[in-house]
Scaffold this active site. Structure first.
Site, mmCIF file in Angstrom:
data_model
loop_
_atom_site.group_PDB
_atom_site.id
_atom_site.type_symbol
_atom_site.label_atom_id
_atom_site.label_comp_id
_atom_site.label_asym_id
_atom_site.label_seq_id
_atom_site.Cartn_x
_atom_site.Cartn_y
_atom_site.Cartn_z
ATOM 1 N N ASP A 120 57.642 69.697 78.279
ATOM 2 C CA ASP A 120 57.786 68.836 77.112
ATOM 3 C C ASP A 120 58.171 69.622 75.868
ATOM 4 O O ASP A 120 57.354 70.365 75.326
ATOM 5 C CB ASP A 120 56.455 68.101 76.901
ATOM 6 C CG ASP A 120 56.470 67.190 75.694
ATOM 7 O OD1 ASP A 120 57.559 66.767 75.291
ATOM 8 O OD2 ASP A 120 55.384 66.906 75.158
ATOM 9 N N ASP A 305 63.885 65.766 72.521
ATOM 10 C CA ASP A 305 62.553 65.770 73.135
ATOM 11 C C ASP A 305 62.615 65.454 74.619
ATOM 12 O O ASP A 305 62.820 64.313 75.021
ATOM 13 C CB ASP A 305 61.681 64.747 72.404
ATOM 14 C CG ASP A 305 60.245 64.741 72.889
ATOM 15 O OD1 ASP A 305 59.893 65.576 73.731
ATOM 16 O OD2 ASP A 305 59.476 63.896 72.409
#
Length: 415
Positions: A120, A305
C-alpha cells in the site's frame, strides 16, 4: 495512510530475480465478480439494517461508516493523524480494506513465516496478526489468517511499544516487534520494526472475509507510526535493492507485477513522464485539472495510491460527474450505472504538468453478473489530498515510484 473501503491490495503469486538487478513479484488480481458481489452484499446489509431500524439517521450513519475514509468525524480524525505523524500519539485512521483487489506474500522471521499482505503506497507501517489475535478470521473462511508466532523465530527481537489504529467502526490494537522481513526470497530486510496485531475488531467483517493477513506500507516515514522506518526504506539503507525505486504493472482482468529496486523497461513503451511530489508523505502530486466532458475541477491535488481500488474525489465533484453519466447513488455512498450506458461513457482526464492522462470511459466501470459498479466515489478529506488515483488509474499506466528523488513516473504500458 489514507483509507476507505474500496481499495487496492497486491498479491505475490511468484517472484523472480533477474540479471538486471530487479526483483519481480507477480501480483494476483481479485476478480471483478467477487468485488461486485461484495458491493451488493454491503448494500443489501445496509438496506436491511435501515429497514429494521426505520431508516433512523443514526442507522444511516452507521451504514455509511464502513465506507468512509476516516470514520464519523473526518476533521477530528485528520488532526489526530497529524499528531501521529509528529509523534504525539499512537492512533491513526487507516483504510478499511474490505474490497482489496490485489494481494501478495511476504515472509517474517527465521525460519520464514508466510503472510498475504496489501502493498500500500498510501500507508507506511507493516502489520500482521499475532497468534491468539482476536477478531482475526476463522479457518473456514479462505482457510483463516496466517498469524505471526514470535516464539518460532530465532531472529525475533522484543520492542513492546503500543500500536493502535483507529477505524471508523473501532480500533485495531497490538504492539511493535522486530524481525527479518523477506520479499520475493531475494530481499531480506533485517531488524524491521513491525506491528503484531492482537485485536483486529476495528476492521470488522471486511477483514474477516478479506483475502489478506496484513498491510505492508510503501509510503514515506512521515506517515509511519512509532517512528518505524518503512520496509522499503530499510531495504534501501541495507543496500538489498539496487535502486531506491519500485514500480507497478497492474493488468486489466489479469494478474500484475510489482518490481523492487527499479523499473522494468520491458513493461512499457515510449518515454517515462516524471512528476515531482508536492510532499513526500503520501505520494502526493499537484493536478492541473480533472475533467469529464464539460465538467472541470480546476487546480487540485491527489495521491497515487496502490491501496485504493477506485478513484475518489471531493463528493460534490464526483456527484456532478455521476449525474452527468446517469450513475445512481446508493445507501453506501457508492454509485452504480446501467451497463447499457458503458459504451458511451466519456473519458476521465487528469491534466498533470500540462499533460493529459486519460482513463477511458469503459474502464470507469467494474462489471460482473449484470451489475456495473461506477469506479468513482466521493471522499472528503478536510485538509488532506483531494483526489486518490487508485487501481482504476494505475491500470492505465506503468507506474514508477522513485523514493530517492521523491517523484512518480508514468509510461504507456505494453502488457
Amino acid at each position: 495512510m489514507l483509507f476507505r473501503s474500496i481499495v487496492l491490495a497486491l498479491s505475490l503469486a511468484s517472484a523472480q530475480a533477474a540479471d538486471d538487478g530487479l526483483v519481480r513479484m507477480k501480483l494476483k488480481k481479485r476478480s471483478a465478480h467477487e468485488m461486485v458481489a461484495d458491493h451488493l452484499k454491503r448494500e443489501n446489509d445496509a438496506l436491511r439494517l435501515a429497514l429494521e431500524n426505520g431508516s433512523a439517521p443514526e442507522v444511516m450513519d452507521m451504514a455509511k461508516k464502513s465506507v468512509m475514509l476516516r470514520g464519523s468525524n473526518p476533521e477530528e480524525d485528520f488532526e489526530e493523524q497529524v499528531q501521529v505523524a509528529e509523534g504525539a500519539s499512537e492512533n491513526i485512521i487507516i483504510k478499511d480494506y474490505s474490497n482489496a483487489q490485489y494481494y501478495g506474500e511476504v515472509m517474517i522471521g527465521t525460519p520464514p513465516q508466510k503472510f498475504t499482505v496489501i502493498f500500500d503506497t498510501g500507508s507506511s507501517n507493516l502489520w500482521v496478526p499475532k497468534t491468539k489475535c482476536k477478531n482475526c478470521g476463522y479457518w473456514f473462511i479462505h482457510g483463516g489468517k496466517s498469524k505471526y508466532d514470535e516464539s518460532k523465530s530465532s531472529s525475533f527481537k522484543k520492542d513492546g511499544s503500543d500500536f493502535k489504529i483507529q477505524y471508523g467502526s473501532g480500533s485495531v490494537k497490538g504492539f511493535f516487534s522486530r524481525d527479518e522481513i523477506t520479499l520475493a526470497k531475494d530481499i531480506v530486510v533485517k531488524d524491521q520494526k513491525f506491528a503484531e496485531v492482537a485485536n483486529a475488531g476495528g476492521l470488522g467483517v471486511g477483514y474477516v472475509m478479506g483475502r489478506f493477513d496484513g498491510i505492508l506500507g510503501l509510503g514515506f516515514e512521515k506517515l509511519s507510526l512509532g517512528g518505524a522506518n518503512t520496509v522499503f526504506k530499510n531495504a534501501i539503507d541495507q543496500k538489498v535493492v539496487s535502486q531506491p525505486v519500485f514500480s507497478f504493472a497492474l493488468g486489466d482482468n489479469k494478474d500484475g507485477e510489482l518490481t523492487l529496486g527499479g523499473y522494468d523497461d520491458s513493461k512499457f513503451k515510449g518515454e517515462i513522464t516524471w512528476v515531482n511530489l508536492s510532499e513526500a508523505s503520501y505520494w502526493l502530486i499537484d493536478i492541473d485539472d480533472v475533467s469529464v466532458g464539460r465538467i472541470s475541477s480546476g487546480k487540485t491535488n491527489g495521491i497515487v495510491d496502490s491501496g485504493t481500488s477506485l478513484i475518489t474525489g471531493p463528493s460534490t465533484e464526483i456527484a456532478k460527474i455521476a449525474n452527468s453519466v446517469g450513475a445512481t447513488h446508493n445507501i453506501m455512498g457508492e454509485y452504480t450505472i446501467d451497463c447499457a450506458k458503458v459504451p458511451t461513457l466519456s473519458d476521465l482526464e487528469f491534466t498533470i504538468n500540462k499533460k493529459v492522462y486519460k482513463v477511458p470511459g469503459k474502464d470507469l466501470v467494474i462489471q460482473a453478473s449484470g451489475t456495473c459498479l461506477f469506479a468513482l466515489m466521493g471522499m472528503d478529506i478536510p485538509t488532506g489530498p483531494k483526489w486518490i488515483l487508485g487501481d482504476v488509474f494505475m491500470r492505465q499506466y506503468y507506474s514508477i515510484f522513485d523514493y530517492g528523488n521523491e517523484r512518480v513516473g508514468f509510461a504507456e504500458p505494453n502488457y
